[in-house]
Design a protein around this motif. Sequence first.
Motif, PDB file in Angstrom:
ATOM      1  N   GLU A  30       0.763  -1.397  -0.031  1.00  0.00           N
ATOM      2  CA  GLU A  30       0.086  -0.046  -0.019  1.00  0.00           C
ATOM      3  C   GLU A  30       0.818   1.274   0.007  1.00  0.00           C
ATOM      4  OE1 GLU A  30      -1.997  -2.533  -0.953  1.00  0.00           O
ATOM      5  OE2 GLU A  30      -3.447  -0.694  -0.808  1.00  0.00           O
ATOM      6  N   LEU A  31       2.091   1.145   0.012  1.00  0.00           N
ATOM      7  CA  LEU A  31       3.060   2.263   0.089  1.00  0.00           C
ATOM      8  C   LEU A  31       3.650   2.342  -1.331  1.00  0.00           C
ATOM      9  CD1 LEU A  31       4.645   1.792   3.635  1.00  0.00           C
ATOM     10  CD2 LEU A  31       2.558   3.060   2.984  1.00  0.00           C
ATOM     11  N   SER A  63      -1.185   3.358 -10.340  1.00  0.00           N
ATOM     12  CA  SER A  63      -0.425   2.101 -10.472  1.00  0.00           C
ATOM     13  C   SER A  63       0.149   1.275  -9.312  1.00  0.00           C
ATOM     14  CB  SER A  63       0.813   2.475 -11.622  1.00  0.00           C
ATOM     15  OG  SER A  63       1.465   1.367 -11.686  1.00  0.00           O
ATOM     16  N   PRO A  64      -0.810   1.025  -8.466  1.00  0.00           N
ATOM     17  CA  PRO A  64      -0.547   0.177  -7.419  1.00  0.00           C
ATOM     18  C   PRO A  64      -0.039  -1.279  -7.715  1.00  0.00           C
ATOM     19  CG  PRO A  64      -2.919   0.126  -7.738  1.00  0.00           C
ATOM     20  CD  PRO A  64      -2.279   0.985  -8.917  1.00  0.00           C
ATOM     21  N   PRO A  65       0.974  -1.579  -6.757  1.00  0.00           N
ATOM     22  CA  PRO A  65       1.941  -2.969  -7.008  1.00  0.00           C
ATOM     23  C   PRO A  65       0.690  -4.045  -7.235  1.00  0.00           C
ATOM     24  CG  PRO A  65       2.789  -1.653  -5.038  1.00  0.00           C
ATOM     25  CD  PRO A  65       1.465  -0.849  -5.493  1.00  0.00           C
ATOM     26  N   LEU A  66       1.031  -4.856  -8.010  1.00  0.00           N
ATOM     27  CA  LEU A  66       0.309  -6.046  -8.209  1.00  0.00           C
ATOM     28  C   LEU A  66       0.333  -6.977  -7.019  1.00  0.00           C
ATOM     29  CD1 LEU A  66      -1.135  -6.856 -11.012  1.00  0.00           C
ATOM     30  CD2 LEU A  66       0.863  -8.271 -11.379  1.00  0.00           C
ATOM     31  N   HIS A  74      -7.133   7.554   4.617  1.00  0.00           N
ATOM     32  CA  HIS A  74      -5.899   7.580   5.506  1.00  0.00           C
ATOM     33  C   HIS A  74      -4.942   7.025   4.952  1.00  0.00           C
ATOM     34  CE1 HIS A  74      -7.056   3.483   6.945  1.00  0.00           C
ATOM     35  NE2 HIS A  74      -5.781   3.327   7.428  1.00  0.00           N
ATOM     36  N   VAL A  75      -5.144   5.964   4.095  1.00  0.00           N
ATOM     37  CA  VAL A  75      -3.826   5.467   3.349  1.00  0.00           C
ATOM     38  C   VAL A  75      -3.446   6.026   2.260  1.00  0.00           C
ATOM     39  CG1 VAL A  75      -3.047   3.119   2.343  1.00  0.00           C
ATOM     40  CG2 VAL A  75      -4.951   3.114   4.020  1.00  0.00           C
ATOM     41  N   ARG A  76      -4.219   6.928   1.467  1.00  0.00           N
ATOM     42  CA  ARG A  76      -3.644   7.897   0.340  1.00  0.00           C
ATOM     43  C   ARG A  76      -3.034   8.624   1.243  1.00  0.00           C
ATOM     44  NH1 ARG A  76      -8.716   6.182  -2.376  1.00  0.00           N
ATOM     45  NH2 ARG A  76      -9.815   7.392  -1.014  1.00  0.00           N
ATOM     46  N   TYR A 111       4.661   9.858   2.433  1.00  0.00           N
ATOM     47  CA  TYR A 111       6.120   9.349   2.100  1.00  0.00           C
ATOM     48  C   TYR A 111       6.466   9.723   0.649  1.00  0.00           C
ATOM     49  CZ  TYR A 111       6.103   5.493   5.382  1.00  0.00           C
ATOM     50  OH  TYR A 111       5.936   4.662   6.490  1.00  0.00           O
ATOM     51  N   ARG A 112       5.452  10.290  -0.198  1.00  0.00           N
ATOM     52  CA  ARG A 112       6.111  10.910  -1.595  1.00  0.00           C
ATOM     53  C   ARG A 112       6.729  12.220  -1.203  1.00  0.00           C
ATOM     54  NH1 ARG A 112       0.590  10.657  -3.467  1.00  0.00           N
ATOM     55  NH2 ARG A 112       0.965   8.456  -4.058  1.00  0.00           N
TER      56      ARG A 112
END
Length: 331
Positions: free
Chosen positions: A211-212, A218-221, A296-298, A304-305
Amino acid sequence: MNPHLSQLHLYPFEKLASLKQGIAPPAEKPHIALSIGEPKHATPTFIQEALLQHLSGLNQYPTTKGLPELRQAIAGWTSRRFDIPLPFIDPEMQILPVNGTREALFSLVQTVIDPRDKPVVIMPNPFYQIYEGAALLAGAEPYYLNTLADNGYLPDFDSVPETIWQRCQLIFICSPGNPTGSVFAESEHVKLMQLAEKYDFIIASDECYTELYDDESSPPLGLLQSAYQAGNKDFKRCVIFQSLSKRSNVPGLRSGFVAGDANVLKNYFKYRTYHGCPMPVSTQHASIAAWNDEDHVRQNRQLYREKFSNFIEILQPVCAINQPPARSPGC
Ligand SMILES: Cc1ncc(COP(=O)(O)O)c(C=O)c1O
């Protein structure tokens, strides 16, 4: 004493503490901790509130399977996140809550490995130390697959000798990888599933950093996503490990889940009933709140970005550094 215990290395943070003993850091410099990968962002208030509101649950013994509401929340999240229609994720048979993925990465191996057969557990190198300890204590031989720049910091499955595949009972993969943030493509998942079928082993996919990531579009698969897309719709030989620790900044909550192949989960459930490690009911309620919210995850990703762009700006003039597609403590 269990003879396998003597094969374990000193845990890395104990090793680090002993290496640092007697060394005084320069007093004028601020301390930057580059040891344990612990989230530094605040735990969202609504998760803390959900925990407090359910403290009355402390008078109940929790069950190993957890509340149906928790498994449904996890199934819903897995379905939304990995684009798998809900009927294909059975919250009864294919999901188990765990007290953080660390204990689960360890304990699942104990239920898969048959020590009578000269078992091998394949793992990336560098790796999360639990993989190796779990393999050794289960009576398996670890086989390390170096993740090098030449191969995009991913394991090179073609380099594994046939004799090792034949003895392999479980492989760990970590995507996004710790410490490099490298991410598996669908083709790599598919190749591994084909090998798992040919040589009959389990793929344990550590996805605690999924999730990070950098690009919102393009979220990781995830492994189950690739399995579903490739037609392996009952996730045969595939299990994933997902955690709230990094996603929701709650490493102290100890909450995650294991999902995938119902056969593997059935034996794992049996083991856990004896192991005696159900998740406290209040933690389960806080976890339901966390899995059901993406805002909250966004926000977490955005923090982090910003950190990453500052970090890269400072380091770029002095060393070669690229933005990884995803985050992990070492990247
Ligand atoms: C690669 C990897 N997997 C799993 C974990 C375990 O996380 P948790 O037990 O908090 O879910 C960590 C923790 O840092 C990690 O780095």
